[in-house]
Motif scaffolding. Sequence first.
Motif, mmCIF file in Angstrom:
data_model
loop_
_atom_site.group_PDB
_atom_site.id
_atom_site.type_symbol
_atom_site.label_atom_id
_atom_site.label_comp_id
_atom_site.label_asym_id
_atom_site.label_seq_id
_atom_site.Cartn_x
_atom_site.Cartn_y
_atom_site.Cartn_z
ATOM 1 N N ARG A 146 16.350 1.703 -4.332
ATOM 2 C CA ARG A 146 17.557 2.426 -4.730
ATOM 3 C C ARG A 146 18.389 1.666 -5.764
ATOM 4 N NH1 ARG A 146 19.790 3.514 1.223
ATOM 5 N NH2 ARG A 146 17.738 3.537 2.205
ATOM 6 N N LYS A 147 18.110 0.388 -5.919
ATOM 7 C CA LYS A 147 18.794 -0.379 -6.965
ATOM 8 C C LYS A 147 18.211 -0.096 -8.338
ATOM 9 C CE LYS A 147 21.378 -3.394 -6.908
ATOM 10 N NZ LYS A 147 22.849 -3.429 -7.141
ATOM 11 N N LYS A 148 17.044 0.550 -8.358
ATOM 12 C CA LYS A 148 16.407 0.864 -9.635
ATOM 13 C C LYS A 148 16.363 2.370 -9.891
ATOM 14 C CE LYS A 148 13.437 -3.246 -9.817
ATOM 15 N NZ LYS A 148 12.043 -3.751 -9.904
ATOM 16 N N GLU A 149 16.190 3.149 -8.832
ATOM 17 C CA GLU A 149 16.078 4.597 -9.004
ATOM 18 C C GLU A 149 17.442 5.216 -9.259
ATOM 19 O OE1 GLU A 149 14.233 8.566 -6.804
ATOM 20 O OE2 GLU A 149 14.277 6.661 -5.729
ATOM 21 N N ARG A 150 17.492 6.066 -10.245
ATOM 22 C CA ARG A 150 18.728 6.759 -10.586
ATOM 23 C C ARG A 150 18.732 8.166 -9.980
ATOM 24 N NH1 ARG A 150 21.308 3.643 -14.309
ATOM 25 N NH2 ARG A 150 19.995 2.113 -15.399
ATOM 26 N N ILE A 151 19.915 8.762 -9.889
ATOM 27 C CA ILE A 151 20.035 10.097 -9.320
ATOM 28 C C ILE A 151 19.163 11.087 -10.080
ATOM 29 C CG2 ILE A 151 21.618 12.043 -9.029
ATOM 30 C CD1 ILE A 151 23.784 10.064 -8.262
ATOM 31 N N GLU A 152 19.103 10.965 -11.392
ATOM 32 C CA GLU A 152 18.290 11.892 -12.177
ATOM 33 C C GLU A 152 16.817 11.789 -11.817
ATOM 34 O OE1 GLU A 152 18.896 10.996 -16.275
ATOM 35 O OE2 GLU A 152 18.334 8.890 -16.072
ATOM 36 N N GLU A 153 16.350 10.584 -11.463
ATOM 37 C CA GLU A 153 14.964 10.413 -11.048
ATOM 38 C C GLU A 153 14.737 11.032 -9.675
ATOM 39 O OE1 GLU A 153 13.445 6.266 -12.817
ATOM 40 O OE2 GLU A 153 15.371 6.105 -11.781
ATOM 41 N N GLN A 154 15.702 10.852 -8.769
ATOM 42 C CA GLN A 154 15.575 11.489 -7.460
ATOM 43 C C GLN A 154 15.576 12.997 -7.611
ATOM 44 O OE1 GLN A 154 18.450 11.102 -3.772
ATOM 45 N NE2 GLN A 154 16.501 10.050 -3.423
ATOM 46 N N PHE A 155 16.422 13.517 -8.471
ATOM 47 C CA PHE A 155 16.460 14.960 -8.693
ATOM 48 C C PHE A 155 15.099 15.483 -9.128
ATOM 49 C CE2 PHE A 155 16.830 18.415 -11.821
ATOM 50 C CZ PHE A 155 17.356 19.410 -11.013
ATOM 51 N N GLU A 156 14.468 14.809 -10.068
ATOM 52 C CA GLU A 156 13.177 15.282 -10.571
ATOM 53 C C GLU A 156 12.110 15.232 -9.481
ATOM 54 O OE1 GLU A 156 12.610 16.804 -13.315
ATOM 55 O OE2 GLU A 156 14.618 16.514 -14.122
ATOM 56 N N ARG A 157 12.084 14.149 -8.705
ATOM 57 C CA ARG A 157 11.090 14.039 -7.630
ATOM 58 C C ARG A 157 11.333 15.097 -6.555
ATOM 59 N NH1 ARG A 157 11.871 8.060 -7.949
ATOM 60 N NH2 ARG A 157 10.036 7.174 -8.964
ATOM 61 N N VAL A 158 12.596 15.246 -6.176
ATOM 62 C CA VAL A 158 12.951 16.195 -5.116
ATOM 63 C C VAL A 158 12.717 17.627 -5.596
ATOM 64 C CG1 VAL A 158 14.878 17.110 -3.767
ATOM 65 C CG2 VAL A 158 14.557 14.643 -3.976
ATOM 66 N N ARG A 193 24.383 11.516 -13.107
ATOM 67 C CA ARG A 193 22.925 11.448 -12.940
ATOM 68 C C ARG A 193 22.378 10.073 -13.300
ATOM 69 N NH1 ARG A 193 19.503 14.183 -15.704
ATOM 70 N NH2 ARG A 193 18.345 15.419 -14.180
ATOM 71 N N LYS A 194 23.077 9.360 -14.180
ATOM 72 C CA LYS A 194 22.606 8.049 -14.634
ATOM 73 C C LYS A 194 22.868 6.953 -13.602
ATOM 74 C CE LYS A 194 21.440 9.601 -18.741
ATOM 75 N NZ LYS A 194 20.005 9.670 -19.142
ATOM 76 N N ASP A 195 23.699 7.234 -12.608
ATOM 77 C CA ASP A 195 24.016 6.223 -11.594
ATOM 78 C C ASP A 195 22.814 5.949 -10.702
ATOM 79 O OD1 ASP A 195 26.559 6.160 -12.576
ATOM 80 O OD2 ASP A 195 27.472 7.274 -10.918
ATOM 81 N N LYS A 196 22.736 4.709 -10.251
ATOM 82 C CA LYS A 196 21.673 4.354 -9.324
ATOM 83 C C LYS A 196 22.003 4.861 -7.918
ATOM 84 C CE LYS A 196 20.396 0.319 -12.048
ATOM 85 N NZ LYS A 196 20.362 -1.156 -12.155
ATOM 86 N N LEU A 197 20.972 5.181 -7.164
ATOM 87 C CA LEU A 197 21.168 5.706 -5.813
ATOM 88 C C LEU A 197 21.957 4.742 -4.946
ATOM 89 C CD1 LEU A 197 17.647 7.203 -4.967
ATOM 90 C CD2 LEU A 197 19.704 8.442 -5.644
ATOM 91 N N SER A 198 21.744 3.455 -5.155
ATOM 92 C CA SER A 198 22.402 2.449 -4.321
ATOM 93 C C SER A 198 23.918 2.519 -4.424
ATOM 94 C CB SER A 198 21.926 1.049 -4.703
ATOM 95 O OG SER A 198 22.139 0.809 -6.083
ATOM 96 N N LYS A 199 24.428 3.091 -5.487
ATOM 97 C CA LYS A 199 25.879 3.205 -5.659
ATOM 98 C C LYS A 199 26.492 4.060 -4.552
ATOM 99 C CE LYS A 199 29.262 4.403 -9.267
ATOM 100 N NZ LYS A 199 29.618 3.056 -9.716
ATOM 101 N N TYR A 200 25.701 5.022 -4.037
ATOM 102 C CA TYR A 200 26.194 5.957 -3.019
ATOM 103 C C TYR A 200 25.484 5.799 -1.677
ATOM 104 C CZ TYR A 200 27.844 7.934 -7.375
ATOM 105 O OH TYR A 200 28.435 8.083 -8.606
ATOM 106 N N GLN A 201 24.215 5.409 -1.709
ATOM 107 C CA GLN A 201 23.408 5.343 -0.491
ATOM 108 C C GLN A 201 23.139 3.921 -0.024
ATOM 109 O OE1 GLN A 201 19.806 7.650 -1.027
ATOM 110 N NE2 GLN A 201 20.896 9.333 -2.011
#
Length: 483
Positions: free
Chosen positions: A280-292, A316-324
Amino acid sequence: MGVSSSITLKVILVLAVLVVAVQPPPCGAATDRLSTILRSAVDKDGEDENSGGTKWAVLVAGSNEYWNYRHQSDVCHAYQLLKKGGLKDENIIVFMYDDIANNEENPRKGVIINSPNGSDVYAGVPKDYTGEEVNTDNFFAVLLGNKSAVVGGSGKVLNTKNKDVIFIYYADHGAPGYVAMPSGSDLYADQLIAVLKKKHEAGTYKKMVIYIEACESGSMFEGLLPDDWNIYAMTAANTEESSWGWYCPGEEPAPPPEYTTCLGDLFSIAWMEDSDCHNRKKERIEEQFERVKYRTFNNGTEMGSHVKEYGNMDIRKDKLSKYQGYVAADSKHCWVPPTNNVNVATMPMPGGVHQRDAELLYLWEKYKRLGDKSEMKEKVLKEIGEKMQLRAHIDGSVAAIGDYLFGTQKAHSILKSVRKTGPLVDDWECLRSMVKIFEEHCGALGEYGRKHMRAFANICNNAISLAAMGKASMAACDGHSAQ
């Protein structure tokens, strides 16, 4: 001792310290200590994620009863994910009816699982608001940080500051412009947007991310959520389709054989298993959106929905770790999309269940497993028949109202009309009034019947008066409301 021996000794000592640092302690807090060590090491990557702010989360399971097992299961999994990511219990607020784990129908008492081979996700969950406390008024009070307005529960609210970030996850039934709650009044899109506006105007957060698992969940934000409130929303479905139950009996992958109900929901499973599996320190929200989006669409089969996004797209550019938060990824259980050389048109796809059909599936599974218990089987079969009869009554009543108001030639196209842009309805009070009038004459809509919310919205959009709606409802239902 020579130079090389001295270096070797130093290396051994360093290794020994590292071994002690990562040695798995006996239990409990030790695992958290290890996660903290790993997070600290990764956090030193030069990115000041929250600029001194705090991560907050609100998790809502908006249903009750055992056949809705999946919603509380989803929320419990989300809690475990965030907790392992470093969020503190004081900053995670959980709404769940809490009638699943110890339900007499639960084959594993005190345990909730979210996948066929999954571990218990119920243990340790702080159940801040349970039973009748899970309602729209408490949810809004929590969002606004209004502790004095909360009734019951732990009293925890979003006591956020202007540097804090907020993650909101909601899982339950939905309908056009609406999501359900097990108690109290319904939750309409305009009401949610009004609360988010108040939160924005108060300046008590830096950024907010919202994930919603529900049918027609895109209608909660379509044409309603501005892009300048620093809020980003991702929904399980667009404005006109169902979301899907997952890990359901008779489908593949199936839950353990003793379960009669779905373990999770497709969109929810998709984002949580993605978060569990990736850094999650590398994956961004936009990447999660595309996978999901890819997984939830299910390769374009009929068993999938279109994941949508709304609001501030810069987030979308924020990393997941910022929120999760962050925890070492578990890649062993990652879902892997088909490779490019696979013909997805001929590949067998996993199956799911329409959210609105999950209750029927549960009842059918229950019926099949009763064996020779003829009296109980007859009771369940009767319940299935009553559910189907109620569906037919609601569908027929709405169609008859349309015929009365618009004529048989135009009714269907008007009631089913979908706005491609803009909100579902021009007058939300009108929509609530139309629903109330229908239910007074024709009976409660229930989870299934709320799929007709678009029809009531279109009646409003065509300037039909409440009096005319009342006459049409009386004519359609002839005074015989379904119970």
